[in-house]
Design an enzyme around this catalytic site. Structure first.
Site, PDB file in Angstrom:
ATOM      1  N   CYS A 144       3.728  -4.908 -21.877  1.00 36.79           N
ATOM      2  CA  CYS A 144       4.150  -5.410 -23.450  1.00 36.79           C
ATOM      3  C   CYS A 144       2.898  -5.022 -24.236  1.00 36.79           C
ATOM      4  O   CYS A 144       2.028  -4.339 -23.883  1.00 36.79           O
ATOM      5  CB  CYS A 144       4.229  -6.799 -23.392  1.00 36.79           C
TER       6      CYS A 144
ATOM      7  N   ARG B 223       5.668   0.479 -26.005  1.00 37.90           N
ATOM      8  CA  ARG B 223       5.362  -0.184 -24.840  1.00 37.90           C
ATOM      9  C   ARG B 223       6.486  -1.495 -24.279  1.00 37.90           C
ATOM     10  O   ARG B 223       6.272  -1.759 -23.465  1.00 37.90           O
ATOM     11  CB  ARG B 223       4.125  -1.092 -24.928  1.00 37.90           C
TER      12      ARG B 223
ATOM     13  N   TRP C 244       8.334  -6.360 -23.489  1.00 39.95           N
ATOM     14  CA  TRP C 244       9.330  -5.776 -22.275  1.00 39.95           C
ATOM     15  C   TRP C 244       9.423  -6.800 -21.153  1.00 39.95           C
ATOM     16  O   TRP C 244       8.566  -7.030 -20.484  1.00 39.95           O
ATOM     17  CB  TRP C 244       8.665  -4.609 -21.837  1.00 39.95           C
TER      18      TRP C 244
ATOM     19  N   ASN D 295       0.247  -9.632 -21.566  1.00 42.87           N
ATOM     20  CA  ASN D 295       0.644  -8.443 -20.925  1.00 42.87           C
ATOM     21  C   ASN D 295       0.287  -8.293 -19.382  1.00 42.87           C
ATOM     22  O   ASN D 295      -0.866  -8.124 -19.340  1.00 42.87           O
ATOM     23  CB  ASN D 295       0.256  -7.134 -21.674  1.00 42.87           C
ATOM     24  N   GLY D 296       1.574  -8.264 -18.800  1.00 40.55           N
ATOM     25  CA  GLY D 296       1.074  -8.140 -17.346  1.00 40.55           C
ATOM     26  C   GLY D 296       2.094  -9.267 -16.535  1.00 40.55           C
ATOM     27  O   GLY D 296       3.211  -9.900 -17.004  1.00 40.55           O
TER      28      GLY D 296
ATOM     29  N   GLU E 129      13.668  16.856 -14.014  1.00 37.91           N
ATOM     30  CA  GLU E 129      13.179  16.599 -15.162  1.00 37.91           C
ATOM     31  C   GLU E 129      14.317  16.448 -16.311  1.00 37.91           C
ATOM     32  O   GLU E 129      14.189  15.722 -17.003  1.00 37.91           O
ATOM     33  CB  GLU E 129      11.798  17.167 -15.540  1.00 37.91           C
TER      34      GLU E 129
END
Ligand code: G6P
Length: 619
Positions: A2, A27, A75, A101-102, A492
């Site tokens: 995030c 993010r 996120w 965030n985590g 890719e």
């Protein structure tokens, strides 16, 4: 995964926080929220599902006063994306607010303990557990806010970058990190806090990168406090703040007239590649000087093996490097997904060199992979773009790609710069070992100098590629084929298409097609074949014939002047001739453009595709 942002100072915090969230939206963007302590000492939290614009619309008629605040763009990891699970989260008494965030891995145990003490939970998130734990510690241990944060974090297993507000202390902003990035910006009588420097750059160029397990306390107004910035570890060991100067400009963060960041970044590649080579490739002196290699020559020359570890697009760059390093330096190379490598008890020796590739320098799996390799005594060399990020800081040496911020979620300019850096490294090792002939070395060095101009020539075909894209917007599936150096390019190309247009695509080694994917080929199936005139070109021509015999529709990437493939393929896109090891730098450009234009045709959100995030700081 995030984005977090914080402000404490003399200005109104809300507009600064919202602007910061927009910069960090890459993010994560499934929900967003903000917490502010207003002039009356009230702690207000506003949250909305969706992008930051939804939050702005929701907060438009609310009280957004206050000179201290924190904000978050999410996120989802724990709990579906909705308003309740969006951050910030209040503590039980609504005295504290937190953004995070985590991942708190032991959140279930902590939550059960708090529930037993009568704490109630509104959301499904691990984050709410942390803010409750801090409040519980404040009350039960009669700890001040900093001590409560330290003590709570001592109990946490997992990764975090957090920021906490306490309405009883409207002059204090507290933050901490472990595993997730956190930067403090130092302005005039004000502090900024963010996951990266992009929300900070327009206010100050003085920053402090917070280290793992550090807690930072920011006080305002600065004049009233003896130590307005205080950094300790979670075990209360005092640290001295190290102020660094940012090398980032505001113009690098704008779209510069392009409709999307991704297109801007694709078109930037002639310049970004020149920037990656500047001061390293000296065409006049026919030489490559890579300081990260020069300072650690022996580690490379004595290496029995090189292990490359990365994720996503960076992993594809690693695969290309395997071809180059084995060809020029004759050292065996293994290319590993970081997420697999870190958990599969790999055999790592002291004389191994581990190369980590990461645009962001923050990808959690790659970080964990190098921590593991380091603990076994391997030498860690990283190829990263974001200066000062966690991966380069943990590495023994490395090489920055210097392409400036990459904001489009689908990586483009970072990829070509990674391939360039790795090719330079392969050439440096090969020359030093004497495993590449001087003639070949010189030819490639001179050719590297030509690559930016040659990319410009590929970009001139943008309009034609946009036309091809219109033809293929209907497709449900794509196959991408390539061989040798261009097999990773095919993968890719397929990844780019999947990421931004949501069309299913597979990248395959061309010769493997007959062991499976050939069964899929029909008139409905576009097949993109990367077929420059080098290496196994004739074999690839046979593969194209096999596809045409089964009525597949072929888009071929060929070398300028190719008369063979252009006769059998349905559509061709030409790239200038170059050394085989450098062909990926040219052949990938049309694939980036093709994916981009197909996604635009389909009306997809190119810069912020669904479910993805630019920087994956969780496992
Ligand atoms: C995410 C991004 C990809 C990127 C990958 C690895 O999946 O969406 O574009 O290739 O992470 O990121 P890194 O920063 O380590 O190169």
């Amino acid at each position: 995964m995030c984005g977090i942002v914080g402000y404490i100072g003399k200005r109104k915090a809300y507009p600064i926080l919202i602007k910061g969230l927009h910069r960090l939206e890459y993010r994560g963007y499934d929900s967003a929220g903000v917490a502010l302590i207003n002039e009356q000492g009230q702690l207000n939290i506003y949250k909305a599902k969706g992008k930051v614009a939804e939050l702005e619309a929701y907060a438009a008629d609310k009280d957004t006063g206050g000179t201290i605040g924190i904000a978050h763009t999410r996120w989802a990891t724990h709990g579906e994306p909705n308003t309740v699970n969006a951050h910030p989260h209040y503590s039980e008494s609504e005295r504290l607010a937190i953004i995070h965030n985590g991942i708190i891995e032991n959140y279930a145990v902590l939550k059960a303990g708090l529930q037993a003490e009568g704490y109630t939970f509104k959301s499904d998130t691990d984050t709410e557990v942390l803010v409750q734990l801090i409040e519980y510690t404040q009350l039960n241990r009669q700890a001040d806010l900093k001590t409560a944060v330290q003590l709570a974090l001592q109990q946490v297993v997992g990764a975090y970058a957090i920021a906490v507000l306490d309405k009883e202390h409207p002059d204090t902003l507290i933050a901490a990190r472990k595993g997730s990035p956190l930067v403090v910006g130092i302005g005039e009588d004000e502090y900024f806090l963010a996951s990266d420097a992009t929300p900070i750059v327009e206010y100050t160029d003085k920053v402090i990168y917070i280290e793992d397990e550090e807690v930072v306390v920011l006080k305002s107004p600065i004049a009233n406090h003896q130590s307005p910035i205080d950094i300790t570890t979670i075990n209360n060991v005092q640290k001295t703040p190290e102020i660094k100067r940012l090398e980032l400009s505001l113009s690098q963060l704008e779209k510069g007239g392009y409709p999307h960041f991704m297109l801007k970044e694709i078109f930037e590649q002639p310049r970004t590649l020149a920037d990656s080579m500047r001061g390293r490739v000296n065409v006049r002196q026919d030489n490559i000087a890579l300081s990260g290699f020069i300072d650690n020559k022996d580690r490379f020359l004595n290496a029995k093996r090189i292990i490359i570890t990365a994720c996503g697009t960076s992993w594809h760059a690693g695969l290309i490097a395997m071809y180059a390093i084995e060809e020029f330096a004759q050292i065996p190379v293994e290319v590993e997904y970081s997420s697999e490598f870190r958990y599969r008890k790999p055999v790592i020796n002291k004389d191994d060199v581990v190369i980590a590739i990461s645009q962001s320098g923050e990808t959690a799996d790659t970080l964990a992979a190098i921590q593991l390799a380091k603990s076994k005594g391997a030498f860690i060399f990283s190829i990263c773009n974001v200066v000062g990020a966690s991966i380069p800081r943990l590495s023994d040496s490395g090489c920055y790609t210097h392409v400036g911020p990459e904001i489009g979620v689908a990586s483009t300019k970072a990829f070509t710069a990674q391939v360039t850096a790795l090719t330079m490294l392969a050439l440096c090792i090969g020359r030093e070992k004497g495993t590449i002939s001087e003639e070949q070395y010189l030819r490639i060095v001179r050719e590297l100098g030509q690559i930016p101009t040659k990319i410009e020539r590929v970009l001139e075909q943008d309009r034609q590629i946009a036309q091809f894209a219109k033809i293929f917007t209907y497709a449900q599936n794509f196959i991408y084929l390539g061989r040798g150096y261009n097999y990773p390019v095919a993968m890719e190309g397929a990844l780019k298409l999947k990421e931004i247009s949501y069309i299913h695509a597979e990248g395959y080694p061309a010769a493997e097609m007959k062991h499976g994917p050939i069964a899929l080929i029909s008139q409905e199936m576009p097949v993109v074949v990367v077929a420059p005139h080098c290496g196994t070109y004739e074999k690839v021509v046979s593969n194209i014939q096999e596809i045409k015999a089964r009525k597949g529709r072929v888009v071929a990437i060929v070398t300028e002047g190719d008369r063979v493939v252009s006769r059998i393929a349905d559509y061709t896109i030409e790239v200038p001739d170059t050394e085989e090891c450098l062909t990926p730098l040219l052949t990938v450009i049309p694939l980036q453009l093709l994916a981009y234009h197909i996604a635009v045709e389909k009306g997809c959100d190119v810069d912020q595709p669904r479910n993805l995030a630019k920087s994956v700081t969780v496992e």
